[in-house]
Enzyme design. Structure first.
Site, PDB file in Angstrom:
ATOM      1  N   TYR A   1      45.163  62.552  40.636  1.00 32.06           N
ATOM      2  CA  TYR A   1      44.159  61.635  41.196  1.00 32.06           C
ATOM      3  C   TYR A   1      42.935  61.550  40.282  1.00 32.06           C
ATOM      4  O   TYR A   1      42.423  60.460  39.996  1.00 32.06           O
ATOM      5  CB  TYR A   1      43.766  62.137  42.587  1.00 32.06           C
ATOM      6  CG  TYR A   1      42.851  61.236  43.369  1.00 32.06           C
ATOM      7  CD1 TYR A   1      43.335  60.117  44.043  1.00 32.06           C
ATOM      8  CD2 TYR A   1      41.481  61.514  43.464  1.00 32.06           C
ATOM      9  CE1 TYR A   1      42.489  59.299  44.780  1.00 32.06           C
ATOM     10  CE2 TYR A   1      40.632  60.709  44.201  1.00 32.06           C
ATOM     11  CZ  TYR A   1      41.140  59.605  44.862  1.00 32.06           C
ATOM     12  OH  TYR A   1      40.296  58.799  45.593  1.00 32.06           O
ATOM     13  N   ALA A   2      42.467  62.702  39.789  1.00 30.39           N
ATOM     14  CA  ALA A   2      41.290  62.714  38.900  1.00 30.39           C
ATOM     15  C   ALA A   2      41.573  61.932  37.620  1.00 30.39           C
ATOM     16  O   ALA A   2      40.716  61.186  37.127  1.00 30.39           O
ATOM     17  CB  ALA A   2      40.902  64.154  38.570  1.00 30.39           C
TER      18      ALA A   2
ATOM     19  N   LYS B   1      41.341  58.232  38.398  1.00 31.35           N
ATOM     20  CA  LYS B   1      40.004  57.724  38.716  1.00 31.35           C
ATOM     21  C   LYS B   1      39.095  57.759  37.482  1.00 31.35           C
ATOM     22  O   LYS B   1      38.198  56.924  37.341  1.00 31.35           O
ATOM     23  CB  LYS B   1      39.409  58.503  39.896  1.00 31.35           C
ATOM     24  CG  LYS B   1      40.192  58.297  41.208  1.00 31.35           C
ATOM     25  CD  LYS B   1      40.287  56.823  41.601  1.00 31.35           C
ATOM     26  CE  LYS B   1      40.916  56.598  42.970  1.00 31.35           C
ATOM     27  NZ  LYS B   1      41.019  55.171  43.322  1.00 31.35           N
TER      28      LYS B   1
ATOM     29  N   ILE C   1      34.295  59.691  52.138  1.00 30.89           N
ATOM     30  CA  ILE C   1      34.139  58.615  53.112  1.00 30.89           C
ATOM     31  C   ILE C   1      35.138  58.853  54.254  1.00 30.89           C
ATOM     32  O   ILE C   1      36.306  59.182  53.994  1.00 30.89           O
ATOM     33  CB  ILE C   1      34.415  57.235  52.460  1.00 30.89           C
ATOM     34  CG1 ILE C   1      33.655  57.083  51.121  1.00 30.89           C
ATOM     35  CG2 ILE C   1      34.081  56.105  53.432  1.00 30.89           C
ATOM     36  CD1 ILE C   1      32.146  57.176  51.183  1.00 30.89           C
TER      37      ILE C   1
HETATM   38  P1  NAP Z   1      43.326  54.595  52.935  1.00 33.88           P
HETATM   39  O1  NAP Z   1      42.613  54.591  54.261  1.00 33.88           O
HETATM   40  O2  NAP Z   1      44.457  55.527  52.722  1.00 33.88           O
HETATM   41  O3  NAP Z   1      43.771  53.100  52.594  1.00 33.88           O
HETATM   42  C1  NAP Z   1      44.481  52.778  51.421  1.00 33.88           C
HETATM   43  C2  NAP Z   1      45.264  51.515  51.660  1.00 33.88           C
HETATM   44  O4  NAP Z   1      46.012  51.205  50.455  1.00 33.88           O
HETATM   45  C3  NAP Z   1      46.275  51.636  52.784  1.00 33.88           C
HETATM   46  O5  NAP Z   1      46.215  50.491  53.628  1.00 33.88           O
HETATM   47  C4  NAP Z   1      47.605  51.716  52.055  1.00 33.88           C
HETATM   48  O6  NAP Z   1      48.694  51.221  52.811  1.00 33.88           O
HETATM   49  C5  NAP Z   1      47.348  50.847  50.842  1.00 33.88           C
HETATM   50  N1  NAP Z   1      48.281  51.103  49.752  1.00 33.88           N
HETATM   51  C6  NAP Z   1      48.785  52.302  49.366  1.00 33.88           C
HETATM   52  N2  NAP Z   1      49.645  52.149  48.343  1.00 33.88           N
HETATM   53  C7  NAP Z   1      49.690  50.815  48.061  1.00 33.88           C
HETATM   54  C8  NAP Z   1      50.395  50.029  47.124  1.00 33.88           C
HETATM   55  N3  NAP Z   1      51.258  50.594  46.258  1.00 33.88           N
HETATM   56  N4  NAP Z   1      50.207  48.695  47.123  1.00 33.88           N
HETATM   57  C9  NAP Z   1      49.363  48.104  48.001  1.00 33.88           C
HETATM   58  N5  NAP Z   1      48.657  48.800  48.931  1.00 33.88           N
HETATM   59  C10 NAP Z   1      48.819  50.148  48.962  1.00 33.88           C
HETATM   60  O7  NAP Z   1      42.294  54.921  51.749  1.00 33.88           O
HETATM   61  P2  NAP Z   1      40.692  54.792  51.656  1.00 33.88           P
HETATM   62  O8  NAP Z   1      40.100  56.102  51.972  1.00 33.88           O
HETATM   63  O9  NAP Z   1      40.226  53.579  52.366  1.00 33.88           O
HETATM   64  O10 NAP Z   1      40.551  54.607  50.070  1.00 33.88           O
HETATM   65  C11 NAP Z   1      40.490  53.335  49.456  1.00 33.88           C
HETATM   66  C12 NAP Z   1      40.184  53.539  47.988  1.00 33.88           C
HETATM   67  O11 NAP Z   1      38.954  54.266  47.865  1.00 33.88           O
HETATM   68  C13 NAP Z   1      41.236  54.332  47.229  1.00 33.88           C
HETATM   69  O12 NAP Z   1      41.392  53.817  45.921  1.00 33.88           O
HETATM   70  C14 NAP Z   1      40.637  55.726  47.177  1.00 33.88           C
HETATM   71  O13 NAP Z   1      41.122  56.467  46.078  1.00 33.88           O
HETATM   72  C15 NAP Z   1      39.169  55.386  47.050  1.00 33.88           C
HETATM   73  N6  NAP Z   1      38.280  56.475  47.466  1.00 33.88           N
HETATM   74  C16 NAP Z   1      38.287  56.931  48.747  1.00 33.88           C
HETATM   75  C17 NAP Z   1      37.434  57.975  49.108  1.00 33.88           C
HETATM   76  C18 NAP Z   1      37.383  58.533  50.505  1.00 33.88           C
HETATM   77  O14 NAP Z   1      36.682  59.536  50.698  1.00 33.88           O
HETATM   78  N7  NAP Z   1      38.051  57.959  51.478  1.00 33.88           N
HETATM   79  C19 NAP Z   1      36.590  58.522  48.143  1.00 33.88           C
HETATM   80  C20 NAP Z   1      36.607  58.033  46.842  1.00 33.88           C
HETATM   81  C21 NAP Z   1      37.457  56.994  46.523  1.00 33.88           C
HETATM   82  P3  NAP Z   1      49.505  52.166  53.850  1.00 33.88           P
HETATM   83  O15 NAP Z   1      48.559  53.250  54.311  1.00 33.88           O
HETATM   84  O16 NAP Z   1      49.914  51.254  54.921  1.00 33.88           O
HETATM   85  O17 NAP Z   1      50.632  52.746  53.068  1.00 33.88           O
END
Ligand code: NAP
Length: 246
Positions: A154-155, A158, A187
């Site tokens: 993951y790191a 990103k 988040i």
């Molecule tokens: P999340 O709730 O897990 O949502 C991610 C979404 O992406 C889900 O709807 C998932 O679909 C979809 N997805 C996964 N693989 C995919 C693919 N191959 N093609 C198309 N869609 C796909 O994640 P989140 O926390 O909102 O994170 C969103 C982004 O922010 C990510 O890039 C994450 O790395 C980044 N981020 C999050 C945090 C945090 O603390 N939450 C912090 C830093 C960065 P399904 O679940 O239906 O499979």
């Protein structure tokens, strides 16, 4: 309405930050293509947008597959005729310590979080350049800046997203296309559901604002980057982490 007349693609729009952003973009007047690997999730987001008189289209696509991404972009162009904003938000985790991580875990995360961002941008950028402008927002993470225990894969993705952002800002700037990265901290979404409560407590103690972020607080920054309010902002990396001292 800060995004009136703009067409935005949001990947990973079925849950979490992507969903909150699709709703925020639509509230600001954008026509939103809600893209997700899971069509039901994208459709649920679109139903919320249209219930509030917004305009949106649900598109099923796997961002890690070139053919799927190309079909998705053609579908959006057939629907809206242009693309002004691309939010490369879809992302996954498959955590394990260095020596325990399997090749499958490594490849899965690289394919979605790194290759997926490249594939979507490669498919969209020529249309933005031909239009004479656009905004590409790449979702990184504080983990891409500082690393994190158990997250080699993951790191790496990103950090790579930041490097690609800087590269594409140089390549696309002359045609008016801006490219920026955002590094959210912790988040409150399903993604952090697997993190032990003790670690979450520590994170909050190390965060000057003493809490986790909300998806809407990250979406607000994406709205700024998508809008013309950020017209002289490119190649930047914006931290949205409550000041977390990691
Ligand atoms: P999340 O709730 O897990 O949502 C991610 C979404 O992406 C889900 O709807 C998932 O679909 C979809 N997805 C996964 N693989 C995919 C693919 N191959 N093609 C198309 N869609 C796909 O994640 P989140 O926390 O909102 O994170 C969103 C982004 O922010 C990510 O890039 C994450 O790395 C980044 N981020 C999050 C945090 C945090 O603390 N939450 C912090 C830093 C960065 P399904 O679940 O239906 O499979």
């Amino acid at each position: 309405m800060r995004l009136k007349d703009k067409v935005a693609i949001v990947t990973g729009a079925g849950h979490g930050i992507g969903k909150a952003t699709a709703l925020a973009f639509a509230r600001e007047g954008a026509r939103v293509a809600a893209v997700d690997i899971n069509l039901a999730g994208a459709e649920a987001t679109v139903a919320e947008i249209t219930a509030r008189d917004g305009m949106a289209l649900a598109v099923q696509a796997d961002v890690s597959q070139a053919a799927s991404v190309e079909t998705m972009v053609e579908t959006v162009l057939a629907w809206a005729g242009r693309i002004d904003v691309l939010l490369n938000n879809a992302g996954i985790t498959r955590d394990a310590r260095l020596v325990k991580m399997t090749e499958q875990q490594w490849d899965a995360v690289i394919n979605v979080n790194l290759k997926g961002v490249w594939l979507c941008t490669r498919a969209v950028a020529p249309h933005m350049s031909a239009q004479g402008g656009g905004s590409i927002i790449n979702v990184s993470s504080i983990v891409g800046l500082y690393g994190n225990f158990g997250q080699s894969n993951y790191a790496a993705t990103k950090g790579g997203v930041i490097a690609m952002t800087k590269t594409w800002a140089r390549e696309l700037g002359a045609s008016g296309v801006r490219v920026n990265a955002v590094t959210p901290g912790f988040i409150a979404t399903e993604m952090i559901g697997t993190i032990p409560e003790k670690v979450i407590q520590t994170v909050q103690e190390r965060t000057p604002l003493r809490r986790l972020g909300k998806p809407e607080e990250v979406a607000a920054v994406y709205v700024f980057l998508a809008s013309d309010d950020s017209s002289f902002v490119t190649a930047s990396v914006i931290q949205v982490d409550g000041g977390l001292l990691w």
